[in-house]
Design a protein around this motif. Structure first.
Motif, PDB file in Angstrom:
ATOM      1  N   MET A   1      39.041  34.937  15.234  1.00 49.61           N
ATOM      2  CA  MET A   1      37.646  35.014  15.667  1.00 49.61           C
ATOM      3  C   MET A   1      37.304  33.787  16.520  1.00 49.61           C
ATOM      4  O   MET A   1      36.670  33.900  17.572  1.00 49.61           O
ATOM      5  CB  MET A   1      36.711  35.092  14.454  1.00 49.61           C
ATOM      6  CG  MET A   1      36.650  36.456  13.806  1.00 49.61           C
ATOM      7  SD  MET A   1      35.642  37.598  14.777  1.00 49.61           S
ATOM      8  CE  MET A   1      35.497  38.959  13.632  1.00 49.61           C
ATOM      9  N   ILE A   2      37.715  32.615  16.065  1.00 52.26           N
ATOM     10  CA  ILE A   2      37.451  31.392  16.821  1.00 52.26           C
ATOM     11  C   ILE A   2      38.194  31.409  18.154  1.00 52.26           C
ATOM     12  O   ILE A   2      37.652  31.006  19.190  1.00 52.26           O
ATOM     13  CB  ILE A   2      37.825  30.146  15.990  1.00 52.26           C
ATOM     14  CG1 ILE A   2      36.877  30.011  14.810  1.00 52.26           C
ATOM     15  CG2 ILE A   2      37.791  28.882  16.849  1.00 52.26           C
ATOM     16  CD1 ILE A   2      37.179  28.848  13.884  1.00 52.26           C
ATOM     17  N   ALA A   3      39.437  31.895  18.142  1.00 47.77           N
ATOM     18  CA  ALA A   3      40.231  31.963  19.380  1.00 47.77           C
ATOM     19  C   ALA A   3      39.570  32.874  20.405  1.00 47.77           C
ATOM     20  O   ALA A   3      39.703  32.666  21.614  1.00 47.77           O
ATOM     21  CB  ALA A   3      41.642  32.463  19.060  1.00 47.77           C
ATOM     22  N   ASN A   4      38.842  33.881  19.932  1.00 47.32           N
ATOM     23  CA  ASN A   4      38.175  34.825  20.831  1.00 47.32           C
ATOM     24  C   ASN A   4      36.673  34.557  20.956  1.00 47.32           C
ATOM     25  O   ASN A   4      35.929  35.397  21.459  1.00 47.32           O
ATOM     26  CB  ASN A   4      38.382  36.247  20.305  1.00 47.32           C
ATOM     27  CG  ASN A   4      39.782  36.762  20.580  1.00 47.32           C
ATOM     28  OD1 ASN A   4      40.084  37.254  21.662  1.00 47.32           O
ATOM     29  ND2 ASN A   4      40.661  36.642  19.588  1.00 47.32           N
ATOM     30  N   SER A   5      36.248  33.386  20.529  1.00 48.90           N
ATOM     31  CA  SER A   5      34.817  33.079  20.518  1.00 48.90           C
ATOM     32  C   SER A   5      34.307  32.680  21.895  1.00 48.90           C
ATOM     33  O   SER A   5      35.075  32.294  22.779  1.00 48.90           O
ATOM     34  CB  SER A   5      34.530  31.950  19.530  1.00 48.90           C
ATOM     35  OG  SER A   5      35.154  30.753  19.958  1.00 48.90           O
ATOM     36  N   HIS A   6      32.994  32.761  22.055  1.00 48.80           N
ATOM     37  CA  HIS A   6      32.345  32.306  23.280  1.00 48.80           C
ATOM     38  C   HIS A   6      32.452  30.785  23.346  1.00 48.80           C
ATOM     39  O   HIS A   6      32.079  30.090  22.402  1.00 48.80           O
ATOM     40  CB  HIS A   6      30.877  32.729  23.297  1.00 48.80           C
ATOM     41  CG  HIS A   6      30.670  34.206  23.398  1.00 48.80           C
ATOM     42  ND1 HIS A   6      30.675  34.866  24.605  1.00 48.80           N
ATOM     43  CD2 HIS A   6      30.487  35.138  22.448  1.00 48.80           C
ATOM     44  CE1 HIS A   6      30.475  36.159  24.395  1.00 48.80           C
ATOM     45  NE2 HIS A   6      30.367  36.353  23.095  1.00 48.80           N
ATOM     46  N   LYS A   7      32.974  30.301  24.433  1.00 48.65           N
ATOM     47  CA  LYS A   7      33.145  28.846  24.602  1.00 48.65           C
ATOM     48  C   LYS A   7      31.927  28.282  25.341  1.00 48.65           C
ATOM     49  O   LYS A   7      31.673  28.627  26.496  1.00 48.65           O
ATOM     50  CB  LYS A   7      34.436  28.561  25.380  1.00 48.65           C
ATOM     51  CG  LYS A   7      35.696  29.149  24.723  1.00 48.65           C
ATOM     52  CD  LYS A   7      35.902  28.629  23.300  1.00 48.65           C
ATOM     53  CE  LYS A   7      37.212  29.097  22.698  1.00 48.65           C
ATOM     54  NZ  LYS A   7      37.253  30.528  22.373  1.00 48.65           N
ATOM     55  N   ILE A   8      31.193  27.419  24.659  1.00 44.40           N
ATOM     56  CA  ILE A   8      29.956  26.866  25.187  1.00 44.40           C
ATOM     57  C   ILE A   8      29.985  25.353  24.998  1.00 44.40           C
ATOM     58  O   ILE A   8      30.483  24.849  23.982  1.00 44.40           O
ATOM     59  CB  ILE A   8      28.739  27.466  24.447  1.00 44.40           C
ATOM     60  CG1 ILE A   8      28.837  29.006  24.460  1.00 44.40           C
ATOM     61  CG2 ILE A   8      27.427  27.027  25.072  1.00 44.40           C
ATOM     62  CD1 ILE A   8      27.989  29.684  23.423  1.00 44.40           C
ATOM     63  N   LYS A   9      29.466  24.622  25.960  1.00 38.83           N
ATOM     64  CA  LYS A   9      29.560  23.154  25.962  1.00 38.83           C
ATOM     65  C   LYS A   9      28.995  22.508  24.717  1.00 38.83           C
ATOM     66  O   LYS A   9      29.564  21.539  24.200  1.00 38.83           O
ATOM     67  CB  LYS A   9      28.851  22.591  27.204  1.00 38.83           C
ATOM     68  CG  LYS A   9      29.609  22.821  28.507  1.00 38.83           C
ATOM     69  CD  LYS A   9      28.881  22.161  29.665  1.00 38.83           C
ATOM     70  CE  LYS A   9      29.637  22.355  30.975  1.00 38.83           C
ATOM     71  NZ  LYS A   9      28.933  21.729  32.112  1.00 38.83           N
ATOM     72  N   ASN A  10      27.883  22.991  24.215  1.00 38.37           N
ATOM     73  CA  ASN A  10      27.239  22.333  23.072  1.00 38.37           C
ATOM     74  C   ASN A  10      27.592  22.979  21.728  1.00 38.37           C
ATOM     75  O   ASN A  10      26.896  22.778  20.738  1.00 38.37           O
ATOM     76  CB  ASN A  10      25.719  22.296  23.251  1.00 38.37           C
ATOM     77  CG  ASN A  10      25.098  23.682  23.324  1.00 38.37           C
ATOM     78  OD1 ASN A  10      25.734  24.637  23.758  1.00 38.37           O
ATOM     79  ND2 ASN A  10      23.836  23.795  22.917  1.00 38.37           N
ATOM     80  N   VAL A  11      28.687  23.754  21.713  1.00 39.43           N
ATOM     81  CA  VAL A  11      29.129  24.419  20.482  1.00 39.43           C
ATOM     82  C   VAL A  11      30.551  24.001  20.131  1.00 39.43           C
ATOM     83  O   VAL A  11      31.445  24.013  20.969  1.00 39.43           O
ATOM     84  CB  VAL A  11      29.091  25.956  20.618  1.00 39.43           C
ATOM     85  CG1 VAL A  11      29.646  26.619  19.357  1.00 39.43           C
ATOM     86  CG2 VAL A  11      27.665  26.442  20.879  1.00 39.43           C
ATOM     87  N   THR A  12      30.742  23.600  18.871  1.00 38.58           N
ATOM     88  CA  THR A  12      32.090  23.363  18.344  1.00 38.58           C
ATOM     89  C   THR A  12      32.274  24.265  17.135  1.00 38.58           C
ATOM     90  O   THR A  12      31.308  24.608  16.445  1.00 38.58           O
ATOM     91  CB  THR A  12      32.287  21.897  17.918  1.00 38.58           C
ATOM     92  OG1 THR A  12      31.289  21.548  16.948  1.00 38.58           O
ATOM     93  CG2 THR A  12      32.189  20.969  19.104  1.00 38.58           C
ATOM     94  N   TYR A  13      33.523  24.653  16.878  1.00 37.37           N
ATOM     95  CA  TYR A  13      33.805  25.568  15.760  1.00 37.37           C
ATOM     96  C   TYR A  13      34.689  24.882  14.730  1.00 37.37           C
ATOM     97  O   TYR A  13      35.606  24.129  15.070  1.00 37.37           O
ATOM     98  CB  TYR A  13      34.507  26.823  16.272  1.00 37.37           C
ATOM     99  CG  TYR A  13      33.639  27.694  17.149  1.00 37.37           C
ATOM    100  CD1 TYR A  13      32.724  28.591  16.596  1.00 37.37           C
ATOM    101  CD2 TYR A  13      33.737  27.630  18.546  1.00 37.37           C
ATOM    102  CE1 TYR A  13      31.927  29.401  17.405  1.00 37.37           C
ATOM    103  CE2 TYR A  13      32.950  28.431  19.356  1.00 37.37           C
ATOM    104  CZ  TYR A  13      32.040  29.316  18.772  1.00 37.37           C
ATOM    105  OH  TYR A  13      31.259  30.105  19.579  1.00 37.37           O
ATOM    106  N   LYS A  14      34.413  25.179  13.468  1.00 36.70           N
ATOM    107  CA  LYS A  14      35.241  24.708  12.362  1.00 36.70           C
ATOM    108  C   LYS A  14      35.880  25.902  11.677  1.00 36.70           C
ATOM    109  O   LYS A  14      35.181  26.841  11.281  1.00 36.70           O
ATOM    110  CB  LYS A  14      34.392  23.916  11.355  1.00 36.70           C
ATOM    111  CG  LYS A  14      34.016  22.526  11.816  1.00 36.70           C
ATOM    112  CD  LYS A  14      33.326  21.757  10.711  1.00 36.70           C
ATOM    113  CE  LYS A  14      33.078  20.306  11.112  1.00 36.70           C
ATOM    114  NZ  LYS A  14      34.324  19.546  11.276  1.00 36.70           N
TER     115      LYS A  14
END
Length: 255
Positions: free
Chosen positions: A75-88
């Motif tokens: 899910m993270i690998a296919n997530s929307h990549k946005i400048k102010n977002v980080t994923y754990k």
């Protein structure tokens, strides 16, 4: 599409989930933006069960910084990549984070979490006067004849769907939210409801069903293929326009 899917495991469905699943009403974000904050230009958000970031990318529009928490690596690998977002990449129930947030959000996923463990997370990491937004995206099929036929077909294929109710419309979720407000000592939930429409081409509609973990698991491989064959023959040539009801609960940390 014919692979066996384990309930609760979204790894094999991540790409389909991202490209096909419906979004949320813009009015949800407009409402959250209108709430009072200590520093409106520096809002921080913890998005629980962020998936591929369908809701995360919306809450990011009013946030200075967003941390998305998601158990599935795919899910993270296919997530929307946005400048102010980080994923754990961790279970929400196991998350420990040394940071305070103005908003906690949980979109179409709160039923997966342990109320007591999330309550402890709220105690540690939600700012005083901060908000906890829980929302669900449920289809409204009452005015769409094709979607009514789809439901009828599903029920005919499996007894598991005799009382088919989406998570957001279930008494279970409603009671879980009420229980959570007591355990977490947040304010009583303030209920909101928003409507919006989504257009579905044949390709997108098929992909939605491909991404539906619980549905595929309960229907079974054989009946799922029968269902796809029926859809192939029955889907309207011009596509469909589906109405969605966003059921939301807002809680606040007052003490």
């Amino acid at each position: 599409m014919s692979k066996n899917i384990k309930l609760g495991n979204f790894n094999q469905l991540a790409y389909s989930y991202r490209v096909s699943r419906p979004g949320y009403s813009k009015n949800i974000i407009n409402f959250i933006k209108s709430l009072p904050y200590k520093n409106p230009k520096k809002i921080t958000t913890l998005d629980l069960g962020s998936g591929t970031g369908i809701f995360t990318k919306e809450i990011a529009k009013i946030s200075h910084q967003v941390v998305g928490v998601e158990l599935s690596k795919e899910m993270i690998a296919n997530s929307h990549k946005i400048k102010n977002v980080t994923y754990k990449n961790i279970s929400v129930d196991k998350l420990k984070i040394n940071k305070k947030f103005d908003i906690f959000s949980a979109a179409s996923c709160f039923h997966w979490f342990d109320n007591y463990k999330v309550a402890n997370l709220v105690k540690r990491s939600l700012n005083q006067n901060g908000y906890f937004l829980i929302c669900y995206n449920s289809r409204n099929i009452s005015k769409n004849s094709f979607l009514k036929k789809v439901e009828k077909k599903i029920i005919s294929l499996s007894k598991n769907f005799k009382s088919r109710v989406s998570s957001g419309q279930s008494e279970f979720v409603k009671n879980k939210v009420l229980n959570f407000s007591k355990i977490s000592k947040l304010s009583d939930p303030f209920y909101l409801e928003f409507n919006h429409f989504e257009k579905f081409s044949k390709k997108r509609y098929f992909t939605v069903w491909e991404s539906s973990n619980e549905f595929r698991n309960k229907l079974g491989k054989k009946n799922y293929l029968i269902f796809l064959e029926w859809l192939e023959k029955s889907f309207p040539k011009g596509g469909i326009k589906a109405e969605y009801i966003n059921k939301c609960w807002l809680l606040q940390k007052l003490y």
